[in-house]
Design a protein around this motif. Structure first.
Motif, PDB file in Angstrom:
ATOM      1  N   LEU A 159       0.853  -1.182   0.000  1.00 52.75           N
ATOM      2  CA  LEU A 159       0.000   0.000   0.000  1.00 52.75           C
ATOM      3  C   LEU A 159       0.886   1.228   0.000  1.00 52.75           C
ATOM      4  O   LEU A 159       1.778   1.364   0.846  1.00 52.75           O
ATOM      5  N   GLY A 160       0.671   2.117  -0.971  1.00 51.51           N
ATOM      6  CA  GLY A 160       1.373   3.388  -1.011  1.00 51.51           C
ATOM      7  C   GLY A 160       0.382   4.515  -0.811  1.00 51.51           C
ATOM      8  O   GLY A 160      -0.699   4.517  -1.407  1.00 51.51           O
ATOM      9  N   ILE A 161       0.727   5.473   0.047  1.00 51.12           N
ATOM     10  CA  ILE A 161      -0.189   6.574   0.335  1.00 51.12           C
ATOM     11  C   ILE A 161       0.566   7.888   0.360  1.00 51.12           C
ATOM     12  O   ILE A 161       1.686   7.973   0.900  1.00 51.12           O
ATOM     13  N   GLY A 162      -0.004   8.918  -0.282  1.00 50.92           N
ATOM     14  CA  GLY A 162       0.622  10.228  -0.302  1.00 50.92           C
ATOM     15  C   GLY A 162       0.479  10.925   1.035  1.00 50.92           C
ATOM     16  O   GLY A 162      -0.598  10.931   1.635  1.00 50.92           O
ATOM     17  N   ILE A 163       1.578  11.513   1.514  1.00 47.12           N
ATOM     18  CA  ILE A 163       1.511  12.236   2.794  1.00 47.12           C
ATOM     19  C   ILE A 163       1.744  13.734   2.531  1.00 47.12           C
ATOM     20  O   ILE A 163       0.833  14.419   2.115  1.00 47.12           O
ATOM     21  N   ILE A 164       2.937  14.249   2.720  1.00 44.74           N
ATOM     22  CA  ILE A 164       3.182  15.675   2.527  1.00 44.74           C
ATOM     23  C   ILE A 164       4.366  15.885   1.595  1.00 44.74           C
ATOM     24  O   ILE A 164       5.195  14.987   1.398  1.00 44.74           O
ATOM     25  N   LYS A 165       4.434  17.092   1.005  1.00 42.71           N
ATOM     26  CA  LYS A 165       5.591  17.502   0.199  1.00 42.71           C
ATOM     27  C   LYS A 165       5.941  16.490  -0.878  1.00 42.71           C
ATOM     28  O   LYS A 165       7.097  16.125  -1.060  1.00 42.71           O
ATOM     29  N   ASN A 166       4.930  16.008  -1.620  1.00 42.72           N
ATOM     30  CA  ASN A 166       5.161  15.054  -2.710  1.00 42.72           C
ATOM     31  C   ASN A 166       5.950  13.832  -2.237  1.00 42.72           C
ATOM     32  O   ASN A 166       6.959  13.439  -2.819  1.00 42.72           O
ATOM     33  N   THR A 167       5.464  13.244  -1.173  1.00 49.81           N
ATOM     34  CA  THR A 167       6.115  12.086  -0.564  1.00 49.81           C
ATOM     35  C   THR A 167       5.106  10.956  -0.407  1.00 49.81           C
ATOM     36  O   THR A 167       3.977  11.179   0.031  1.00 49.81           O
ATOM     37  N   ASP A 168       5.510   9.750  -0.760  1.00 49.47           N
ATOM     38  CA  ASP A 168       4.709   8.545  -0.554  1.00 49.47           C
ATOM     39  C   ASP A 168       5.298   7.704   0.563  1.00 49.47           C
ATOM     40  O   ASP A 168       6.524   7.491   0.615  1.00 49.47           O
ATOM     41  N   LEU A 169       4.445   7.201   1.427  1.00 50.92           N
ATOM     42  CA  LEU A 169       4.819   6.177   2.398  1.00 50.92           C
ATOM     43  C   LEU A 169       4.312   4.849   1.866  1.00 50.92           C
ATOM     44  O   LEU A 169       3.139   4.716   1.526  1.00 50.92           O
ATOM     45  N   ILE A 170       5.194   3.862   1.777  1.00 52.42           N
ATOM     46  CA  ILE A 170       4.853   2.567   1.196  1.00 52.42           C
ATOM     47  C   ILE A 170       4.989   1.482   2.264  1.00 52.42           C
ATOM     48  O   ILE A 170       6.016   1.411   2.960  1.00 52.42           O
ATOM     49  N   ILE A 171       3.964   0.666   2.394  1.00 52.07           N
ATOM     50  CA  ILE A 171       3.964  -0.406   3.393  1.00 52.07           C
ATOM     51  C   ILE A 171       3.704  -1.738   2.706  1.00 52.07           C
ATOM     52  O   ILE A 171       2.791  -1.858   1.879  1.00 52.07           O
ATOM     53  N   ARG A 172       4.520  -2.728   3.029  1.00 56.14           N
ATOM     54  CA  ARG A 172       4.320  -4.094   2.572  1.00 56.14           C
ATOM     55  C   ARG A 172       4.025  -4.979   3.773  1.00 56.14           C
ATOM     56  O   ARG A 172       4.730  -4.920   4.786  1.00 56.14           O
ATOM     57  N   TYR A 173       3.011  -5.803   3.650  1.00 56.09           N
ATOM     58  CA  TYR A 173       2.686  -6.687   4.769  1.00 56.09           C
ATOM     59  C   TYR A 173       1.956  -7.919   4.268  1.00 56.09           C
ATOM     60  O   TYR A 173       0.994  -7.809   3.496  1.00 56.09           O
ATOM     61  N   THR A 174       2.411  -9.068   4.687  1.00 54.83           N
ATOM     62  CA  THR A 174       1.722 -10.327   4.417  1.00 54.83           C
ATOM     63  C   THR A 174       1.625 -11.084   5.732  1.00 54.83           C
ATOM     64  O   THR A 174       2.657 -11.415   6.332  1.00 54.83           O
ATOM     65  N   PRO A 175       0.424 -11.333   6.241  1.00 53.69           N
ATOM     66  CA  PRO A 175       0.302 -12.122   7.465  1.00 53.69           C
ATOM     67  C   PRO A 175       0.797 -13.544   7.228  1.00 53.69           C
ATOM     68  O   PRO A 175       0.968 -13.973   6.087  1.00 53.69           O
ATOM     69  N   GLU A 176       1.039 -14.243   8.301  1.00 58.07           N
ATOM     70  CA  GLU A 176       1.575 -15.603   8.160  1.00 58.07           C
ATOM     71  C   GLU A 176       0.611 -16.481   7.364  1.00 58.07           C
ATOM     72  O   GLU A 176      -0.578 -16.571   7.673  1.00 58.07           O
ATOM     73  N   ILE A 177       1.136 -17.099   6.327  1.00 54.44           N
ATOM     74  CA  ILE A 177       0.380 -18.006   5.472  1.00 54.44           C
ATOM     75  C   ILE A 177       1.007 -19.390   5.577  1.00 54.44           C
ATOM     76  O   ILE A 177       2.227 -19.528   5.473  1.00 54.44           O
ATOM     77  N   THR A 178       0.186 -20.398   5.781  1.00 52.63           N
ATOM     78  CA  THR A 178       0.683 -21.763   5.908  1.00 52.63           C
ATOM     79  C   THR A 178       0.151 -22.616   4.778  1.00 52.63           C
ATOM     80  O   THR A 178      -1.049 -22.585   4.478  1.00 52.63           O
TER      81      THR A 178
END
Length: 335
Positions: A159-178
């Motif tokens: 997930l990438g989301i715009g915050i301030i001053k033309n900046t993106d915060l990007i988060i990667r996350y996958t819960p445990e998959i078996t």
């Protein structure tokens, strides 16, 4: 998306499990030569897996240099395929590097397969002449007419989301998959920032220019024998720093990036194992543990994004790096 992850990881687990089951006795016998030699041998054997996963983790962070507007976002699913080169399908076994393993015959060195290699008939002596085994073979023969080069898929949801001053915060996350005896989880974060805005006169130029820094970590576990507490662990992390340029042309956006990767990974075999050493039965606890390094370095990426139906986007790019990587992504993009 979770089902897609499970399917991909199950395929890899089945491939790896088939190979490990076929070579399980040989791996156990390598342990009979002592943990020092076993660690050295299996590190060489598993190098292509570690390098492919590590290089794959460093990819798929972007599909344009232009950050989102404040609270704009994109949610995407990417699969990165870091291809294993032919040179990584074998390694040079040198008797002088080992204390208890040697080639059965007059030769003092041999080219032996890695996990990504083919079959071998080379025999190894353990502790002189006390035991002879056939060196472990790779997975290539089991794949048969596998289309294209071998690569370990590294899927990501981010997930990438715009915050301030033309900046993106990007988060990667996958819960445990078996999937069967195999489990997987992942976490990562990154920042993309438009630095063209800080250079006088560059704001007028007809392209976007940004810097990106990203970190991604995965943890995998393969359960060997739960009742005996035997399991294998593989952990990998990739840090990438890049400069990105792109140009939007209606619904088509070509982009390119140049930068560097720092990749680290490690493998451990945990639990208690009974082996024969010098004619005696002994127990080894957590016998294997080693780090992989040297798979990072410079990188260059070229690709494109295609937007359709207002918010949907498809991106494809190719990265030249230690293990060249093809990335394909699909997601929702809202400015």
């Amino acid at each position: 998306m979770k089902r897609i992850f499970t399917i991909i990881l199950t395929i890899f687990a089945i491939i790896a499990n088939n190979n490990l089951n076929a070579q399980n006795q040989n791996f156990e016998n390598v342990l009979n030569g002592g943990t020092a030699d076993a660690n050295l041998y299996l590190k060489e054997f598993m190098n292509p897996v570690a390098y492919s996963i590590g290089n794959g983790l460093a990819n798929g962070w972007y599909n344009t240099a232009k950050p989102h507007k404040t609270l704009g976002f994109d949610l995407s699913f990417n699969v990165n395929l870091a291809t294993i080169p032919d040179v990584a399908k074998s390694f040079e076994f040198l008797e002088s590097d080992y204390s208890t393993l040697q080639i059965d015959g007059p030769a003092t060195s041999a080219s032996l397969p890695t996990f990504a290699g083919g079959e071998t008939t080379t025999e190894l002596l353990i502790n002189g002449t006390t035991q002879t085994i056939v060196a472990p073979s790779g997975i290539e023969e089991q794949l048969g007419d596998y289309p294209g080069p071998l690569a370990i898929p590294t899927p990501t949801i981010q997930l990438g989301i715009g915050i301030i001053k033309n900046t993106d915060l990007i988060i990667r996350y996958t819960p445990e998959i078996t999937a069967g005896d195999f489990s997987f989880q992942s976490f990562g974060f990154g920042v993309k920032h438009d630095f063209k805005q800080w250079i006088p006169g560059m704001k007028l130029l007809p392209f976007d220019l940004s810097a990106l820094a990203g970190y991604n970590n995965i943890s995998t576990t393969y359960q060997i024998d739960e009742t005996a507490g035997q399991f294998a662990e593989f952990n990998a992390s990739a840090t990438t720093v890049q400069a990105i340029i792109s140009k939007k042309l209606l619904f088509f956006t070509p982009y390119a990036g140049v930068g560097v990767n720092i990749v680290r990974s490690n493998f451990a075999l945990n639990g208690t194992y009974v082996v024969e050493e010098n004619g005696e039965t002994i127990e080894l606890t957590d016998p294997l543990g080693f780090d992989f390094d040297g798979s990072g370095g410079p990188r260059f990426t070229v690709g494109f994004r295609l937007k359709f139906l207002w918010a949907l986007a498809l991106n494809v790019d190719y990265t030249i790096q230690k293990y060249n990587t093809l990335s394909v992504g699909f997601g929702i993009n809202v400015r």
